[in-house]
Design a protein around this motif. Structure first.
Motif, PDB file in Angstrom:
ATOM      1  N   THR A   1       0.861  -1.184   0.000  1.00 14.94           N
ATOM      2  CA  THR A   1       0.000   0.000   0.000  1.00 14.94           C
ATOM      3  C   THR A   1       0.895   1.231   0.000  1.00 14.94           C
ATOM      4  N   VAL A   2       0.871   1.989  -1.101  1.00 13.95           N
ATOM      5  CA  VAL A   2       1.713   3.179  -1.232  1.00 13.95           C
ATOM      6  C   VAL A   2       0.887   4.398  -0.833  1.00 13.95           C
ATOM      7  N   ARG A   3       1.393   5.140   0.134  1.00 17.14           N
ATOM      8  CA  ARG A   3       0.685   6.328   0.627  1.00 17.14           C
ATOM      9  C   ARG A   3       1.530   7.573   0.315  1.00 17.14           C
ATOM     10  N   HIS A   4       1.046   8.381  -0.618  1.00 16.22           N
ATOM     11  CA  HIS A   4       1.776   9.580  -1.045  1.00 16.22           C
ATOM     12  C   HIS A   4       1.431  10.790  -0.178  1.00 16.22           C
ATOM     13  N   ASP A   5       2.324  11.791  -0.222  1.00 18.54           N
ATOM     14  CA  ASP A   5       2.092  13.089   0.438  1.00 18.54           C
ATOM     15  C   ASP A   5       1.754  12.941   1.923  1.00 18.54           C
ATOM     16  N   GLU A   6       2.466  12.046   2.582  1.00 19.18           N
ATOM     17  CA  GLU A   6       2.251  11.833   4.011  1.00 19.18           C
ATOM     18  C   GLU A   6       3.544  12.129   4.774  1.00 19.18           C
ATOM     19  N   VAL A   7       3.419  12.819   5.895  1.00 19.98           N
ATOM     20  CA  VAL A   7       4.555  13.129   6.764  1.00 19.98           C
ATOM     21  C   VAL A   7       4.210  12.667   8.167  1.00 19.98           C
ATOM     22  N   TYR A   8       5.150  11.986   8.822  1.00 15.64           N
ATOM     23  CA  TYR A   8       4.857  11.474  10.160  1.00 15.64           C
ATOM     24  C   TYR A   8       4.848  12.601  11.184  1.00 15.64           C
ATOM     25  N   LYS A   9       4.060  12.392  12.206  1.00 12.72           N
ATOM     26  CA  LYS A   9       4.013  13.320  13.337  1.00 12.72           C
ATOM     27  C   LYS A   9       4.670  12.696  14.563  1.00 12.72           C
ATOM     28  N   SER A  10       4.367  11.424  14.799  1.00 11.05           N
ATOM     29  CA  SER A  10       4.960  10.723  15.934  1.00 11.05           C
ATOM     30  C   SER A  10       4.915   9.225  15.694  1.00 11.05           C
ATOM     31  N   VAL A  11       5.703   8.502  16.472  1.00  7.42           N
ATOM     32  CA  VAL A  11       5.746   7.049  16.402  1.00  7.42           C
ATOM     33  C   VAL A  11       5.548   6.494  17.806  1.00  7.42           C
ATOM     34  N   GLU A  12       4.592   5.590  17.932  1.00 12.33           N
ATOM     35  CA  GLU A  12       4.304   4.954  19.211  1.00 12.33           C
ATOM     36  C   GLU A  12       4.620   3.456  19.077  1.00 12.33           C
TER      37      GLU A  12
ATOM     38  N   THR B   1       5.061  -0.259  21.038  1.00 11.52           N
ATOM     39  CA  THR B   1       4.769  -1.046  22.230  1.00 11.52           C
ATOM     40  C   THR B   1       5.156  -2.493  21.977  1.00 11.52           C
ATOM     41  N   ASP B   2       4.921  -3.351  22.968  1.00 13.25           N
ATOM     42  CA  ASP B   2       5.208  -4.772  22.788  1.00 13.25           C
ATOM     43  C   ASP B   2       4.285  -5.404  21.758  1.00 13.25           C
ATOM     44  N   GLU B   3       3.146  -4.790  21.484  1.00 15.87           N
ATOM     45  CA  GLU B   3       2.175  -5.349  20.535  1.00 15.87           C
ATOM     46  C   GLU B   3       2.384  -4.857  19.100  1.00 15.87           C
ATOM     47  N   GLY B   4       3.101  -3.761  18.906  1.00 18.53           N
ATOM     48  CA  GLY B   4       3.275  -3.256  17.560  1.00 18.53           C
ATOM     49  C   GLY B   4       3.664  -1.785  17.538  1.00 18.53           C
ATOM     50  N   VAL B   5       3.586  -1.213  16.345  1.00 19.42           N
ATOM     51  CA  VAL B   5       3.990   0.181  16.130  1.00 19.42           C
ATOM     52  C   VAL B   5       2.828   0.937  15.503  1.00 19.42           C
ATOM     53  N   THR B   6       2.581   2.142  15.989  1.00 21.50           N
ATOM     54  CA  THR B   6       1.596   3.030  15.384  1.00 21.50           C
ATOM     55  C   THR B   6       2.309   4.303  14.942  1.00 21.50           C
ATOM     56  N   MET B   7       2.151   4.643  13.670  1.00 21.92           N
ATOM     57  CA  MET B   7       2.701   5.894  13.156  1.00 21.92           C
ATOM     58  C   MET B   7       1.551   6.870  12.961  1.00 21.92           C
ATOM     59  N   VAL B   8       1.641   7.985  13.662  1.00 22.15           N
ATOM     60  CA  VAL B   8       0.627   9.027  13.547  1.00 22.15           C
ATOM     61  C   VAL B   8       1.103  10.032  12.510  1.00 22.15           C
ATOM     62  N   MET B   9       0.252  10.304  11.510  1.00 24.19           N
ATOM     63  CA  MET B   9       0.619  11.186  10.415  1.00 24.19           C
ATOM     64  C   MET B   9       0.085  12.598  10.662  1.00 24.19           C
ATOM     65  N   GLU B  10       0.723  13.576  10.046  1.00 21.50           N
ATOM     66  CA  GLU B  10       0.245  14.954  10.142  1.00 21.50           C
ATOM     67  C   GLU B  10      -1.146  15.095   9.544  1.00 21.50           C
ATOM     68  N   SER B  11      -1.507  14.204   8.646  1.00 23.68           N
ATOM     69  CA  SER B  11      -2.833  14.233   8.025  1.00 23.68           C
ATOM     70  C   SER B  11      -3.914  13.713   8.969  1.00 23.68           C
ATOM     71  N   GLY B  12      -3.504  13.151  10.121  1.00 24.03           N
ATOM     72  CA  GLY B  12      -4.466  12.603  11.064  1.00 24.03           C
ATOM     73  C   GLY B  12      -4.580  11.090  11.008  1.00 24.03           C
ATOM     74  N   LYS B  13      -4.019  10.467   9.975  1.00 21.70           N
ATOM     75  CA  LYS B  13      -4.077   9.010   9.879  1.00 21.70           C
ATOM     76  C   LYS B  13      -3.238   8.363  10.967  1.00 21.70           C
ATOM     77  N   ARG B  14      -3.668   7.174  11.397  1.00 24.23           N
ATOM     78  CA  ARG B  14      -2.918   6.354  12.335  1.00 24.23           C
ATOM     79  C   ARG B  14      -2.711   4.998  11.669  1.00 24.23           C
ATOM     80  N   ILE B  15      -1.462   4.687  11.378  1.00 25.08           N
ATOM     81  CA  ILE B  15      -1.141   3.455  10.642  1.00 25.08           C
ATOM     82  C   ILE B  15      -0.487   2.475  11.606  1.00 25.08           C
ATOM     83  N   HIS B  16      -1.018   1.268  11.665  1.00 24.71           N
ATOM     84  CA  HIS B  16      -0.550   0.250  12.602  1.00 24.71           C
ATOM     85  C   HIS B  16       0.183  -0.863  11.845  1.00 24.71           C
ATOM     86  N   ALA B  17       1.194  -1.426  12.487  1.00 26.47           N
ATOM     87  CA  ALA B  17       1.914  -2.574  11.918  1.00 26.47           C
ATOM     88  C   ALA B  17       2.691  -3.278  13.018  1.00 26.47           C
TER      89      ALA B  17
END
Length: 465
Positions: free
Chosen positions: A232-243, A245-261
């Motif tokens: 899944t290619v996501r263009h024009d996205e800039v990260y705001k923060s990275v969270e 944990t032991d269960e995974g990673v969440t990247m919060v984008m400046e656009s408001g998206k929260r991407i989990h992996a």
């Protein structure tokens, strides 16, 4: 404290440092090399080009096995774990180290293992891993310390689920999902590798298209095949923060998206390895990415000190770094040298990409009357035989003179195929012409035959036969 004196001292034994050291030694200079790794080869051999391309090769073999019913008639696909694939890919590294170590022995180049820092413009202090200190002086010094992944401070790279392009080569689990932040060359290559292993990848691009320096048609093809592979290619996205944990990673984008992996692979930029050199002691300053400025002879602002390879920035290719090393050595030895301005692009995605010369956008902007000749691999006998039907060779040429202006290749062996066109483009006059490819007999069947097919297609477009 042991002390040594050389005509030339090279800091770094990667492609740039190796090219400079061996060329200088063959010219009769007394040469020393400092390497911070315990073995020669630099980041290219241990963390960059060699392991990542070996990893890609293993994954490509897995893909071919899984796509051929002859090899798994019971319907069972091969899905080895990432650590198993990595172990297979790592086997080439010791062979590379042994070969390159022999180069230094045969050329009587003295190797020092440790971390270098300047005492003055002619003196280097080396701190070894055992705590010993060596003092080395030289008439000329070349900085070829390479680069490392850029790690922003607000991302916790010590977390077991957060990786960069160095540490990913020691990951000991297989994530089901992966965020790759940064869709440059390294990010796209790893997106191909992990999707080839069945990992669901989110590729985050802070621009509006992938690898915008490529010809648009090639960039579009890459986007298509990554998506076909499950990326899944996501263009024009800039990260705001990275969270993390032991269960995974969440990247919060400046656009408001929260991407989990399950894990994050950071591939957004690199930093020159200059921070430990004590450059301030010789009046040199690196920029915010640790890179040094040089002139057309790779001289820094200090007369006897040179810099080459990733530490000077563009083009940051192993191929160009070798040439930079040889070129600066020739200059130091009083011979003719050149500043490396033209190098083919080699991108080892699946399928791979290579190009040289102008793109269609560049020619259009320059108002150059050009035409296009294409050969699709699916229409060539060798590709049909080998099952490498994805890809295309594209030749851009002047509509009147038929001079070759650019060559762009997408598909199997693209980085090999490009060199035929590169050789023709380097010729003068009529030798650099589309007609070369139709007046030359190619072996049949070969991938190289695509040049003849593309040339005939181009000549048909301008009614020239």
């Amino acid at each position: 404290m042991p002390s040594y004196k050389y005509d030339l001292l090279v800091i770094g034994s990667g492609p740039a440092g190796e090219g400079a050291a061996i060329t200088s030694a063959k010219a009769g200079m007394k040469v020393g090399v400092i390497e911070s790794y315990s073995m020669v080869g630099g980041n290219c051999t241990h963390k960059g080009t060699i392991p990542s391309k070996s990893l890609r090769h293993v994954v490509k073999q897995i893909i071919r096995f899984n796509s051929n019913p002859l090899f798994h008639r019971a319907g069972k696909a091969l899905w080895p774990s990432y650590p198993e694939v990595l172990k297979q890919a790592e086997q080439v590294i010791p062979r590379q180290v042994d070969m390159r170590s022999e180069f230094y022995v045969h050329n009587r180049i003295h190797l020092h293992i440790g971390v270098a820092s300047f005492e003055d413009a002619n003196t280097i202090i080396v701190k070894t891993g055992e705590g010993a200190v060596e003092k080395i002086s030289a008439d000329k010094i070349i900085i070829a310390t390479g680069s490392r992944p850029y790690n922003p401070q607000n991302v916790d790279f010590s977390h077991e689920r957060v990786y960069d392009s160095d540490s990913i080569l020691s990951m000991q689990h297989t994530p089901q999902t992966l965020i790759i932040y940064g869709a440059g060359v390294i990010g796209c290559e790893y997106a191909s590798i992990f999707s080839g292993l069945g990992v669901k990848v989110d590729l985050i691009n802070n621009r509006d298209r992938l690898l915008s320096f490529l010809d648009d048609e090639i960039s579009d093809a890459l986007s298509y095949h990554l998506r076909v592979g499950g990326v899944t290619v996501r263009h024009d996205e800039v990260y705001k923060s990275v969270e993390a944990t032991d269960e995974g990673v969440t990247m919060v984008m400046e656009s408001g998206k929260r991407i989990h992996a399950d894990a994050l692979l950071w591939c957004n930029g690199r930093t020159g390895n200059t921070d430990s050199l004590a450059l301030e002691s010789i009046g040199l300053n690196a920029d915010h990415r640790g890179q040094l400025s040089v002139n057309e002879h790779y001289e820094t602002d200090v007369e006897n000190i040179f810099a080459i390879g990733d530490v000077v920035g563009w083009p940051s290719l192993a191929s160009a770094s070798y040439d930079q090393g040889r070129s600066v050595a020739r200059y130091i030895c009083g011979e003719n040298s050149r500043f490396i301005t033209e190098a083919p692009t080699g991108i080892y995605t699946l399928p791979e990409i290579s190009s040289i010369g102008k793109t269609e956008n560049e020619l259009t902007a320059a108002k150059v009357p050009y035409e296009v000749g294409r050969a699709f691999f699916k229409d060539t006998a060798r590709a049909q035989i080998s099952g490498e039907s994805v890809g295309m060779l594209k030749i851009l040429f002047h509509a009147d003179s038929l001079q070759i202006l650019g060559i762009h290749c997408f598909g199997a062996e693209a980085s090999e195929i490009i060199h035929i066109g590169q050789a023709v483009m380097s010729q003068e006059g009529e030798a650099n012409s589309l007609k070369y490819f139709v007046r030359t007999t190619f072996n049949y069947p070969t991938m190289a035959e695509a040049y003849r097919v593309a040339a005939l297609d181009g000549l048909n477009r301008v009614n020239r036969f």
